[in-house]
Structures are given as C-alpha cells and as structure tokens.
Design an enzyme around this catalytic site. Structure first.
Site, PDB file in Angstrom:
ATOM      1  N   ILE A  79       6.657  11.223  -6.642  1.00 30.23           N
ATOM      2  CA  ILE A  79       7.291   9.976  -6.231  1.00 30.23           C
ATOM      3  C   ILE A  79       6.257   8.894  -5.989  1.00 30.23           C
ATOM      4  O   ILE A  79       6.462   7.730  -6.359  1.00 30.23           O
ATOM      5  CB  ILE A  79       8.135  10.202  -4.958  1.00 30.23           C
ATOM      6  CG1 ILE A  79       9.281  11.179  -5.237  1.00 30.23           C
ATOM      7  CG2 ILE A  79       8.689   8.880  -4.443  1.00 30.23           C
ATOM      8  CD1 ILE A  79      10.056  11.576  -3.996  1.00 30.23           C
ATOM      9  N   SER A 127       0.636  12.049  -7.762  1.00 28.62           N
ATOM     10  CA  SER A 127       1.688  12.644  -8.587  1.00 28.62           C
ATOM     11  C   SER A 127       3.037  12.303  -7.986  1.00 28.62           C
ATOM     12  O   SER A 127       3.147  11.666  -6.928  1.00 28.62           O
ATOM     13  CB  SER A 127       1.510  14.167  -8.680  1.00 28.62           C
ATOM     14  OG  SER A 127       1.657  14.755  -7.397  1.00 28.62           O
ATOM     15  N   LEU A 171       0.864  -1.183   0.000  1.00 19.34           N
ATOM     16  CA  LEU A 171       0.000   0.000   0.000  1.00 19.34           C
ATOM     17  C   LEU A 171       0.896   1.227   0.000  1.00 19.34           C
ATOM     18  O   LEU A 171       1.816   1.334   0.815  1.00 19.34           O
ATOM     19  CB  LEU A 171      -0.921  -0.004   1.220  1.00 19.34           C
ATOM     20  CG  LEU A 171      -1.897   1.175   1.328  1.00 19.34           C
ATOM     21  CD1 LEU A 171      -3.207   0.721   1.960  1.00 19.34           C
ATOM     22  CD2 LEU A 171      -1.307   2.331   2.155  1.00 19.34           C
ATOM     23  N   GLY A 202      -0.335   8.789  -1.103  1.00 18.26           N
ATOM     24  CA  GLY A 202       0.069   9.985  -1.845  1.00 18.26           C
ATOM     25  C   GLY A 202       0.510   9.691  -3.261  1.00 18.26           C
ATOM     26  O   GLY A 202       1.583  10.116  -3.695  1.00 18.26           O
ATOM     27  N   SER A 236      12.829  13.106   3.676  1.00 22.70           N
ATOM     28  CA  SER A 236      13.487  14.162   2.907  1.00 22.70           C
ATOM     29  C   SER A 236      14.851  14.399   3.526  1.00 22.70           C
ATOM     30  O   SER A 236      15.068  14.072   4.705  1.00 22.70           O
ATOM     31  CB  SER A 236      12.663  15.450   2.983  1.00 22.70           C
ATOM     32  OG  SER A 236      13.395  16.572   2.527  1.00 22.70           O
ATOM     33  N   TYR A 293       7.932  22.286   8.037  1.00 26.86           N
ATOM     34  CA  TYR A 293       8.131  21.087   7.222  1.00 26.86           C
ATOM     35  C   TYR A 293       9.280  20.246   7.765  1.00 26.86           C
ATOM     36  O   TYR A 293       9.149  19.027   7.958  1.00 26.86           O
ATOM     37  CB  TYR A 293       8.395  21.490   5.778  1.00 26.86           C
ATOM     38  CG  TYR A 293       8.701  20.341   4.857  1.00 26.86           C
ATOM     39  CD1 TYR A 293       7.680  19.516   4.375  1.00 26.86           C
ATOM     40  CD2 TYR A 293      10.008  20.079   4.458  1.00 26.86           C
ATOM     41  CE1 TYR A 293       7.969  18.458   3.524  1.00 26.86           C
ATOM     42  CE2 TYR A 293      10.294  19.027   3.602  1.00 26.86           C
ATOM     43  CZ  TYR A 293       9.268  18.219   3.146  1.00 26.86           C
ATOM     44  OH  TYR A 293       9.556  17.165   2.310  1.00 26.86           O
TER      45      TYR A 293
END
Length: 284
Positions: A20, A18, A12, A15, A143, A156
């Site tokens: 990645i 679009s 599963l 996101g 990230s 973020y």
C-alpha cells in the site's frame, strides 16, 4: 518525468518499499502531491523507483525508521528545510506478527507495538506542529484488525486497536487547530505483508497445544489471500488518496465493501457474541 510544481502540497508517507505504501506514494505523486516516500532501508527502494519510473512521476525517497526517534526527527526536519512545509502525513509503515500469548515472549509483543503503535505516534508527534501551520492532514493506515480482534493476531490487533483509540481521541483535539485526523482500514490486501508474519509454512507448523487451531487459521487465511478476494495495493491506495484529497474526510474509512461490513458487524456487536462466533469458526 513530469516536474512537480513548487507550489505543490507536500506529503510524507512511511513504509513505501512495497504494498500500500508504494502504491500510495506513486498515486500521490501522480495526483500532483510533492511526495516524500520513506522507508527504513533505502537499499530496498528498487521496486519503488521502478514503479515511479513506469508511472512517469518523481518521488523524493528518504530513510525513515519509525522506531528510531532520531531518524524520525531527521526526516521531518529535512522535509521542512527543503520544502518549507508539510501538508499531510500517511502513517503506513507496519509489521505483521502471528502468534499467541502463551507462545510469544513479551519482547515479541513489545516489538510489534514499537512498529505499529509507538512508531505511528513518533512520526505523528514530530509532524503535528507543521501540520498545524498549514491546516494539514494526518492519515494512518490501520486495518480491520484495529476494530476486530482476530485469532493468533493478538499482538498485531492490540497495536492496531491502540492506534485507532489514540487517533480517535486525538482527532477532535487536533481538529480544534485545523488538523484533520483519519484512519484507513483495509481488509485482506494482496501484498508481501502476509509473507512477513514469521511462520515458515513449508517447514511445518508447531505451536504446541495450539498447533491444530493455528493450522486451521492459516489454511483459512491463505485461502482468503489466494482466492482472488484480497484487495490490490493499488485499490487500497486509491482510498488513501480519497482521504488525502477529500474536503472533509471521515475519521474511519474502510477500503472495501467487505471491510465495511466486517467493521460494521463489530461496531454493532454490543456484547461481543457475534464476533466471537465468527472468529471462533476460523480456528476450528
């Protein structure tokens, strides 16, 4: 389209509208995984369906809003009901945000944390019993901003730092029961993500006392995305696939040599001076 074997492992991915997530869903299906591609708004699945059709693969596209616990539970329960197992989860859903503490409201910061941190925990918590049952794999796309704090990305980076800290702490615990936990750290990726940071560049930039620094940061960042050095979503997805298929994936996995060097510099920067000198140059 090619049929997916009934014995296929099930993954599963969140996101997947679009970037990645979309590329990883297609790559996983191509590699033989039964792929449940989820997104918050299924009316935005056209690009995903088109990419799957062009690749000649089948995707099971379902709704999953990581900020809605009922939606998360319904998606996970539906996978188990339909397929009887869940072998891997790729937490990819996330949201960018550009701002700084004095200008942001606490509500702004909480919203970023809900998507990028608590959303990951919600999906992971619901999935873990099923991953334990099969010795599965939990992969979270974070990230380099989960290791290196970056100007005007306070909320973020805080969310990504939190995810990395949580997963780094969880990994040995989950490992005692056969679940592998990894984080995948992209650098700049040429996706719609950079367009969704909440700043209208054409309308001009007004950040009060921070306007000059923000303009300097945006100019530097836009140049990075436009000069060809940003990684493609497909390139980042290849690394996600390596984490899915490796016999024993590392906990922390960067997607490019640049990302490895950037993260490595931070991890070796005991007093923080090297990173401060670097990121300080980004704002003038």
């Amino acid at each position: 389209m090619s049929a997916t074997p009934r014995t296929a492992r099930t993954v599963l991915i969140t996101g997947t509208s679009s970037g990645i997530g979309l590329a990883a869903a297609v790559a996983a299906a191509r590699a033989g995984w039964r792929t449940v591609a989820t997104l918050r708004d299924t009316t935005r699945a056209d690009a995903l369906r088109k990419a799957a059709a062009e690749a000649g693969v089948e995707l099971d596209i379902r709704r999953l809003d990581v900020t809605d616990e009922a939606s998360v539970a319904a998606a996970i329960d539906g996978v188990i009901s339909d397929y009887g197992r869940l072998d891997a989860v790729v937490n990819n859903a996330g949201a960018g945000h550009l701002g700084t503490l004095e200008n942001d409201s606490l509500a702004d910061v909480r919203k970023v944390m809900e998507v990028n941190f608590f959303g990951v925990l919600s999906v992971s918590k619901a999935a873990l019993p099923h991953l334990r049952a099969v010795g599965g794999r939990l992969i979270t796309v974070t990230s380099v901003g989960g290791v290196v704090g970056q100007p005007f990305n306070e909320a973020y980076c805080a969310a990504k730092f939190a995810v990395e800290g949580y997963m780094e702490s969880l990994a040995p615990v989950a490992g005692t029961l056969g679940v592998s936990v990894s984080v995948v750290e992209p650098g700049a990726v040429a996706t719609e993500f950079v367009n969704n940071i909440g700043v209208d560049l054409e309308a001009g930039i007004d950040a009060g006392a921070y306007t000059g620094a923000l303009r300097h940061y945006i100019d530097r960042t836009v140049e990075q995305f436009l000069d060809g050095t940003a990684q493609t979503p497909a390139g980042a997805a290849e690394v996600v696939m390596e984490a899915l298929d490796a016999e024993r994936p590392a906990f922390r996995i960067q997607t490019t040599d640049w990302a490895r060097a950037f993260v490595g510099a931070k991890l070796a920067d005991v007093d923080g001076s090297a990173v401060q000198a670097l990121t300080g140059s980004w704002v003038g």
